[in-house]
Structures are given as structure tokens and as C-alpha cells.
Design an enzyme around this catalytic site. Structure first.
Site: not given
Length: 494
Positions: A183, A185, A190
Site C-alpha cells: 500500500h 505510495k 532523481d
């Protein structure tokens, strides 16, 4: 994503944001006292992290390098813009990639085509990433990218070790995702990092309100890229085989489905080695302009790693129950799904020091509203959980201290999480026990950044409305009796 307990100090330097109701004007004679009190509060909060054992990583940055992003469309534009600009690496981790996100895949393809030295690492959840909607899956959409750039692209699919054996055989697609998911995110380009709770799909880029905070800092970006790499090494790899693809576990890694116990042991050892390595990073301010500290946190219940849970409970205890702070702060906590884990819930309900504002999705703003099949009863289940919390707060004598609001914006759904951090967890049982989560705790004395975060909160509250006893009496909020029993039975999977 970014978990941030928004504690708005009444003694803080004035931040003129009308929608943040706790910002008050101070008399000139109070200014010196306010600054001192605020400095004490920030210092005490930072000590919570410093005193934690095992040690947490600490990064220091300038507040000007941190930027909240206020809307899904701006988040999407930032994503595409940074894909175009990235020269060395792109790391993308999410639950899934929407099967219609051809433009995003094309942007990645163009970046890879024009810059042969560019490396792209994508990490998704195996269950959600291979679920075919009838129009394809995340894996099928990304497969041509792997086929065209095999030396530049890595695509990994994490599979929970808790779904194995007979359970794996009998649990149907979609329902099996309740057992556990990847889960996290994380979006890194860079030296730029975007932490969010948003997945990579059309609704999250258009009309599903979430949170997104951008950091321009090499060190914090490197930490999360390394975290994604570690989880990718524990995942199935998408492999090009003839005219199709298949998933293969890496060499030396036990299969999470066939060798669940061995996988857990191996994965736990691997992640703890990662944590130990990064715990030695204890950056200190180089000069007074470094006014913001960042503490990355992870939560991987299936592996026995519960760093975020431990810190969140400490922070709640500090902010909500420290008698020295009584009456001086208002805390805002929000999640797309109103389903606090019991200890979080009890800490909030019995708050003694701070006033608490809670923001949740209204039934219409819940992603499951009017969905097909039994899942259409998920919003009513959250209504019952919210009503029980509302009644418990009132019974505890905190009906005036704790206020609930619901986000309701026509045509939009709500998925934002705010606490003292930025990140992916929803503060429920499954976030603590079942899923893999990544958080980032931010403490800042930078007035510009604090104002921006308060404005972000204001943008969420712009479409939020107070919850009262009357809210639960309207006909549309009446819940079938059987949903009450079912909600208790499946609460750990919501």
C-alpha cells in the site's frame, strides 16, 4: 503517503488562513510569549523522535524545499513534468496503475527512449496489479514498456505472505485483497520526491481528493528509493517470456505463496537490515535555515515491523494528553475511511489536552458508493463505525472537544490522510496489521511551510460539513441491521 498530525497551536505565530479556524489573532503584548511557547512545542515534538529506540532516521531540510500540492490535476501535471525532466532515475510505487493510463506509460516510454541511461523502477501490489478489469491490468499495460526497454525498466509485484495455501485457492479476486496489500505510495524523480496516498489512476488524477507533498532533497529521495528497491527485491518480477509475461520470484527469495513462513523470516531480516542501515542517518542542522526535520516511518505488520504504529501512538499521547498543552492546540486528523484502530480511537476519544477535528469521506465521497455487488454496503458500514465513535466521544464527555466533519463535493471522492505525517496508511487495523505502508513525519518551524500546510488543510475543509446527531437520522443514512453485524466481522479488512 505523508502522515501529518496537523496541530494548530493557538499560541503559534499568526497564520492568516480564514478556513483554519484555530488560527487566532494575538495581541502585540503576547507575541514574545507566543514565539517562546511555539519553540518549546516544536522542540518537545522533535524530542519524541530523538528519544525513540531503536533510533529513527532524521533528515533536516529547509522549509522552502517542501511544497504541498493541492489538487489531483496538479499532482498529475507534476508527475508528468518530472518524468520529462528526470535524467538518472524514476521510482514509482503504488497499489496499482489504472488500466487506462496510456498517457502516463507513453510519457515513461518517451523518457526512456530519449535518455538511454535512465532507469525506471515500478513497484505495485501483485493482487491488484494483475487483477483484470476486463480491459486489462496494470501488468498488461506495463508489459510493453518492459519488452521495449528490458535493460532500463524493472517492474515488481509484491504479494502478501498471508494469502497462501488453501486461503489463496478459495479467496476470489478482489476479496482476496482484504488479506493484505502493498500500500506504499512513493514517487521519486532523481532528487525530487512526492509522498502521497494517491494511486496512479484516472480518478486520482482528476476528482479523487488526496494529499501530495513534494520534497526537493537528494537524501530523503534516496531513502525512499532504497526502500522501494528493498521491497522490490522481495517481490515477484515481471518477466518477458515470448509473446507474454509471467511473474517470477528473485533468486534466494522464498516464494510468499508456496513458502509463506520462510518468506516472512527472510523478508523481516531484509527489512530490518534496511532499517538498521538508515537509522545511522541522524542529520543535524547545518545552519539556522534548516528548520524542518523529516522522519520516515514504515509499517509492515505481516513482517512484525510496526514502526509507524509505535510513533503514532507516542505522538497522539504527546499532543492529546500532555497536560502542559491543555487548551493550546487543535489537532486535525483525516482519512478517506473512518475506521480507527482501537488504540488510536481510544486515545482520541479520551483526549485531555487538545481539541480534535476529524474529517472523513461522506458516503457519497466514498469510492465504494453505488458500487456493484456487496461492496455497495461498505459506505453504510463506515457510517455505523463513525456513529459509534461519535456516541463514544459524547459518552466520554468529549462531545464538544471532538468534532467530526464529512467531505462532500459533487462528483468527487475523498482519500486524503492527515495526521502528524504524510503517507499511505488510513489509521485502521489493516494498515497496522495487514498492509505494507510508508509514512513521513514532518516537524517544522518554517512559517511559510506551516502556512502552506494550513492552507492545504483549509482546502480540504472547504468542502467539509459538520456531523451532528441529526446527520445519522436522515433516511439516506439508515443502515440495514445485518450491516452492523457484518461491519464488526470484517472491520479488520476495511
Amino acid at each position: 503517503m505523508l502522515a501529518t498530525i496537523h496541530s494548530l497551536r493557538r499560541v503559534a505565530p499568526t497564520l492568516r488562513t480564514a478556513s483554519t479556524a484555530t488560527c487566532v489573532r494575538l495581541l502585540a503584548t503576547q507575541a514574545a510569549k507566543a514565539r517562546q511557547s511555539d519553540e518549546d512545542y516544536v522542540s518537545k515534538t522533535r524530542r519524541i523522535f530523538h528519544d525513540h529506540r531503536p533510533a529513527l532516521p532524521r533528515f533536516v531540510v529547509q522549509g522552502e524545499t517542501v511544497t504541498p500540492i493541492l489538487s489531483p490535476s496538479k499532482f498529475y501535471n507534476e508527475m508528468k513534468d518530472h518524468i520529462k525532466k528526470a535524467q538518472k532515475s524514476i521510482t514509482l510505487a503504488a497499489l496499482y496503475l489504472g488500466h487506462t493510463e496510456n498517457d502516463l506509460v507513453e510519457a515513461l516510454s518517451e523518457a526512456l527512449r530519449s535518455r538511454p541511461g535512465l532507469k525506471v523502477n515500478l513497484l505495485l501490489d501483485s493482487l491488484r496489479g494483475t487483477r483484470d478489469s476486463g480491459k486489462g491490468s496494470s501488468a498488461s499495460l506495463l508489459y510493453p514498456l518492459l519488452k521495449a526497454y528490458p535493460n532500463q525498466v524493472r517492474i515488481s509485484m509484491y504479494h502478501t505472505p498471508d494469502l497462501s495455501g488453501l486461503l489463496k485457492q478459495v479467496m476470489p479476486p478482489r476479496f482476496n485483497e482484504g488479506i493484505g496489500l502493498m500500500h506504499m505510495k512513493v514517487y521519486a524523480f532523481d532528487d525530487t520526491l512526492i509522498m502521497s496516498g494517491a494511486n496512479m489512476s484516472h480518478d486520482y488524477f482528476t476528482n479523487r481528493q488526496d494529499r501530495y507533498v513534494m520534497f526537493k532533497n537528494k537524501d530523503i529521495s534516496e531513502y525512499y528509493c532504497d526502500l522501494v528497491k528493498v521491497v522490490s527485491d522481495l517481490s515477484y518480477g515481471l518477466q518477458h517470456k515470448g509473446d507474454t509475461f509471467q511473474l517470477e520470484i528473485g533468486d534466494g527469495v522464498p516464494d510468499p505463496v508456496e513458502q509463506s513462513k520462510a518468506f516472512k523470516k527472510h523478508a523481516t531480516k531484509t527489512v530490518r537490515a534496511f532499517m538498521k542501515k538508515w537509522a545511522t542517518v541522524q542529520q543535524s542542522p547545518k545552519d539556522a535555515s534548516y528548520d524542518t526535520t523529516l522522519h520516515p516511518l514504515i509499517q509492515m505488520g505481516p513482517l512484525g515491523i510496526r514502526q509507524d504504529e509505535r510513533v503514532t501512538l507516542s505522538v497522539l499521547d504527546h499532543v492529546l494528553h500532555d497536560q502542559e498543552l491543555e487548551g493550546s492546540a487543535k489537532v486535525f486528523i483525516t482519512s478517506g475511511y473512518f475506521n480507527f484502530e482501537k488504540r488510536y480511537s481510544q486515545s482520541i476519544i479520551h483526549a485531555k489536552a487538545a481539541n480534535v477535528g476529524l474529517i472523513a469521506a461522506s458516503p457519497e465521497a466514498n469510492g465504494f458508493f453505488n458500487s456493484a455487488g456487496i461492496s455497495k454496503y461498505i459506505p453504510p458500514a463506515y457510517t455505523l463505525i463513525e456513529q459509534r465513535f461519535f456516541n463514544d466521544a459524547k459518552a466520554a464527555g468529549n462531545g464538544e472537544r471532538i468534532k467530526i466533519e464529512e467531505y462532500a463535493r459533487k462528483g468527487w471522492t475523498y482519500h486524503a490522510k492527515v495526521m502528524t505525517t504524510i503517507g499511505s496508511p488510513n489509521f485502521g487495523y489493516r494498515s497496522i496489521v495487514r498492509d505494507l505502508e510508508a509514512q513521513l513525519f514532518l516537524v517544522t518551524s518554517n512559517l511559510g511551510l506551516r502556512k502552506s500546510l494550513h492552507e492545504e488543510l483549509g482546502s480540504l475543509r472547504k468542502y467539509s460539513y459538520p456531523v451532528t446527531e441529526e446527520t445519522f437520522k436522515v433516511p439516506e443514512r439508515q443502515v440495514p441491521v445485518w450491516v452492523g453485524s457484518a461491519s464488526r466481522a470484517i472491520r479488520t479488512m476495511l
